[in-house]
Motif scaffolding. Structure first.
Motif, short mmCIF file in Angstrom:
data_model
loop_
_atom_site.label_atom_id
_atom_site.label_comp_id
_atom_site.label_asym_id
_atom_site.label_seq_id
_atom_site.Cartn_x
_atom_site.Cartn_y
_atom_site.Cartn_z
N VAL A 40 0.84 -1.20 0.00
CA VAL A 40 0.00 0.00 0.00
C VAL A 40 0.88 1.25 0.00
O VAL A 40 0.59 2.23 -0.70
N MET A 41 1.93 1.22 0.77
CA MET A 41 2.87 2.35 0.82
C MET A 41 3.41 2.64 -0.58
O MET A 41 3.42 3.79 -1.03
N HIS A 42 3.86 1.60 -1.26
CA HIS A 42 4.40 1.77 -2.61
C HIS A 42 3.31 2.23 -3.59
O HIS A 42 3.57 3.06 -4.47
N ARG A 43 2.10 1.70 -3.42
CA ARG A 43 1.00 2.10 -4.30
C ARG A 43 0.75 3.61 -4.20
O ARG A 43 0.55 4.28 -5.21
N ILE A 44 0.79 4.13 -3.00
CA ILE A 44 0.54 5.56 -2.80
C ILE A 44 1.66 6.40 -3.41
O ILE A 44 1.41 7.34 -4.17
N MET A 62 -12.09 19.41 -0.15
CA MET A 62 -10.88 18.81 0.43
C MET A 62 -11.23 17.85 1.57
O MET A 62 -10.59 16.81 1.73
N ILE A 63 -12.24 18.18 2.36
CA ILE A 63 -12.66 17.28 3.44
C ILE A 63 -13.19 15.98 2.86
O ILE A 63 -12.85 14.89 3.33
N ILE A 64 -14.02 16.09 1.83
CA ILE A 64 -14.59 14.89 1.20
C ILE A 64 -13.48 14.04 0.58
O ILE A 64 -13.47 12.81 0.73
N LEU A 65 -12.53 14.67 -0.10
CA LEU A 65 -11.44 13.92 -0.72
C LEU A 65 -10.50 13.31 0.32
O LEU A 65 -9.93 12.24 0.10
N ALA A 66 -10.37 13.95 1.46
CA ALA A 66 -9.56 13.37 2.55
C ALA A 66 -10.22 12.10 3.07
O ALA A 66 -9.54 11.09 3.31
N ILE A 67 -11.53 12.15 3.24
CA ILE A 67 -12.26 10.97 3.72
C ILE A 67 -12.24 9.87 2.67
O ILE A 67 -12.00 8.69 2.99
N SER A 68 -12.47 10.23 1.41
CA SER A 68 -12.46 9.22 0.35
C SER A 68 -11.07 8.61 0.19
O SER A 68 -10.93 7.42 -0.09
N GLY A 69 -10.03 9.42 0.38
CA GLY A 69 -8.66 8.91 0.31
C GLY A 69 -8.38 7.89 1.41
O GLY A 69 -7.74 6.86 1.17
N ALA A 70 -8.87 8.16 2.62
CA ALA A 70 -8.70 7.22 3.74
C ALA A 70 -9.44 5.91 3.46
O ALA A 70 -8.92 4.82 3.73
N LEU A 71 -10.64 6.03 2.93
CA LEU A 71 -11.42 4.83 2.58
C LEU A 71 -10.71 4.02 1.50
O LEU A 71 -10.71 2.78 1.53
N LEU A 72 -10.13 4.73 0.55
CA LEU A 72 -9.42 4.07 -0.53
C LEU A 72 -8.20 3.30 -0.01
O LEU A 72 -7.96 2.15 -0.41
N ALA A 73 -7.46 3.91 0.89
CA ALA A 73 -6.29 3.24 1.47
C ALA A 73 -6.71 2.00 2.25
O ALA A 73 -6.05 0.95 2.17
N LEU A 74 -7.79 2.09 3.01
CA LEU A 74 -8.29 0.95 3.76
C LEU A 74 -8.75 -0.16 2.82
O LEU A 74 -8.51 -1.35 3.08
N ASN A 75 -9.39 0.22 1.73
CA ASN A 75 -9.83 -0.77 0.74
C ASN A 75 -8.64 -1.47 0.11
O ASN A 75 -8.63 -2.69 -0.05
N TRP A 76 -7.61 -0.71 -0.25
CA TRP A 76 -6.39 -1.28 -0.82
C TRP A 76 -5.76 -2.29 0.14
O TRP A 76 -5.39 -3.40 -0.26
N LEU A 77 -5.62 -1.87 1.39
CA LEU A 77 -4.97 -2.72 2.39
C LEU A 77 -5.73 -4.03 2.58
O LEU A 77 -5.13 -5.11 2.61
N THR A 78 -7.06 -3.93 2.69
CA THR A 78 -7.88 -5.13 2.88
C THR A 78 -7.77 -6.06 1.69
O THR A 78 -7.63 -7.28 1.84
N PHE A 79 -7.84 -5.50 0.50
CA PHE A 79 -7.81 -6.32 -0.71
C PHE A 79 -6.47 -7.02 -0.89
O PHE A 79 -6.42 -8.23 -1.17
N ALA A 138 -16.73 -4.22 0.47
CA ALA A 138 -17.98 -3.71 -0.09
C ALA A 138 -18.32 -2.32 0.46
O ALA A 138 -18.66 -1.40 -0.29
N ILE A 139 -18.22 -2.19 1.77
CA ILE A 139 -18.61 -0.91 2.40
C ILE A 139 -17.65 0.22 2.03
O ILE A 139 -18.08 1.31 1.64
N THR A 140 -16.35 -0.03 2.13
CA THR A 140 -15.38 1.04 1.86
C THR A 140 -15.46 1.52 0.42
O THR A 140 -15.42 2.73 0.16
N PHE A 141 -15.64 0.58 -0.51
CA PHE A 141 -15.65 1.01 -1.91
C PHE A 141 -16.97 1.65 -2.31
O PHE A 141 -17.01 2.55 -3.14
N VAL A 189 -0.93 0.09 -11.80
CA VAL A 189 -2.01 -0.84 -11.48
C VAL A 189 -3.09 -0.14 -10.64
O VAL A 189 -4.27 -0.44 -10.75
N THR A 190 -2.66 0.78 -9.80
CA THR A 190 -3.59 1.53 -8.96
C THR A 190 -4.32 2.61 -9.74
O THR A 190 -5.54 2.76 -9.63
N THR A 191 -3.58 3.34 -10.53
CA THR A 191 -4.12 4.53 -11.19
C THR A 191 -5.10 4.21 -12.31
O THR A 191 -6.19 4.81 -12.38
#
Length: 299
Positions: free
Chosen positions: A39-43, A73-90, A158-161, A221-223
């Motif tokens: 995930v670190m490398h993906r980011i 910016m607040i919405i994108l910060a939240i969506s970014g956190a959700l995206l990182a969590l989704n990546w990590l789980t997957f 499912a929920i995060t995405f 692969v991420t982008t």
């Protein structure tokens, strides 16, 4: 939305979910690297790839516009956190032989899309669409009661995405600039982890050339699929986007069972039968509504 925009949205959706469907084959090549490091490398590499693309397409003006809007910016910060969590789980699921459960998560993802669309976008559901959701939900509940535990990987994905897709549809930022801002918000945390934790794959000079290439490709692969997804979300209905969601998990399911030979017990077979039955009902009704709307008779 005009027909040209909708057709483009359909193409973007198909491309996104096809790439997501075969993505496990890439991450299986990185089983020696912990999920958090991947995930670190993906980011990190996603930021670099997106930066180059934005320079080529001259999209930085949109980024400056978005940065000046605190709500965006607040919405994108939240969506970014959700995206990182989704990546990590997957990634964790794929590299720990939970690909079958990951595919289930993306199969039930449209359940959340449908309800989110109903409550946030006021998109109406027909009786058959509601039945489709109910049938698929029955399959998930059967798995929970049979195994005596919640399929947390599937539900987390499912929920995060679903919420990520909802948030991205709520902001008036194009796919590429939006993804770049999300990645930049996550970047300080990724770099902090890289410096403080000193991960084994962090020293690119001591890695093999093959490993470095695979890690850098994480940015591509991420982008690529995310850009297609967010482009599709801007062009087609949220419930329609949920329909295309089945392309990715179908490919994952085939990879898990046929190629990687993950065990498919009877409880999961029953669950998938329910979910697929719900899918057939949903597809049938979606096609029926589409044909009637084309003829101008759908009310």
């Amino acid at each position: 939305m005009n027909d040209k925009s909708v057709k483009a949205g359909v193409i973007f959706a198909l491309a996104a979910y096809f790439m997501w469907g075969i993505a496990p084959m890439y991450f299986k090549l990185l089983t020696s690297v912990p999920a958090l490091e991947i995930v670190m490398h993906r980011i990190v590499w996603s930021v670099l790839v997106l930066c180059v693309l934005l320079l080529i397409r001259k999209k930085f003006k949109q980024i400056f516009t978005a940065i000046r809007d605190p709500k965006v910016m607040i919405i994108l910060a939240i969506s970014g956190a959700l995206l990182a969590l989704n990546w990590l789980t997957f990634i964790w699921a794929v590299n720990n032989n939970y690909l079958l459960e990951a595919s289930l998560g993306y199969f039930i993802n449209p359940l959340f899309n449908v309800f989110l669309a109903r409550f946030f976008f006021r998109e109406t559901l027909s009786r058959l669409q509601f039945l489709a959701v109910l049938v698929a939900l029955t399959g998930v509940m059967y798995l929970i009661f049979t195994h005596g535990q919640i399929p947390w990987v599937a539900l987390a994905l499912a929920i995060t995405f679903s919420v990520y897709g909802l948030l991205r549809k709520k902001v008036s930022v194009e796919s590429m600039p939006g993804l770049f801002i999300e990645s930049c918000i996550m970047l300080p945390f990724a770099l902090l982890y890289w410096v403080v934790m000193e991960p084994s794959s962090g020293n690119m000079l001591s890695n093999t050339t093959d490993l470095n290439i695979k890690l850098v490709l994480a940015g591509v692969v991420t982008t690529a699929p995310l850009l297609c997804f967010t482009a599709a979300a801007k062009r087609i209905r949220f419930t329609t986007l949920g329909f295309f969601q089945y392309v990715g998990p179908s490919l994952m399911f085939l990879l898990a069972v046929v190629y990687y030979q993950e065990p498919l017990d009877s409880a999961r077979v029953v669950t998938f039968i329910f979910v697929w039955s719900g899918l057939l009902i949903y597809v049938y009704d979606s096609l029926r509504i589409y044909r009637k709307s084309r003829l101008g008779n759908y009310k």
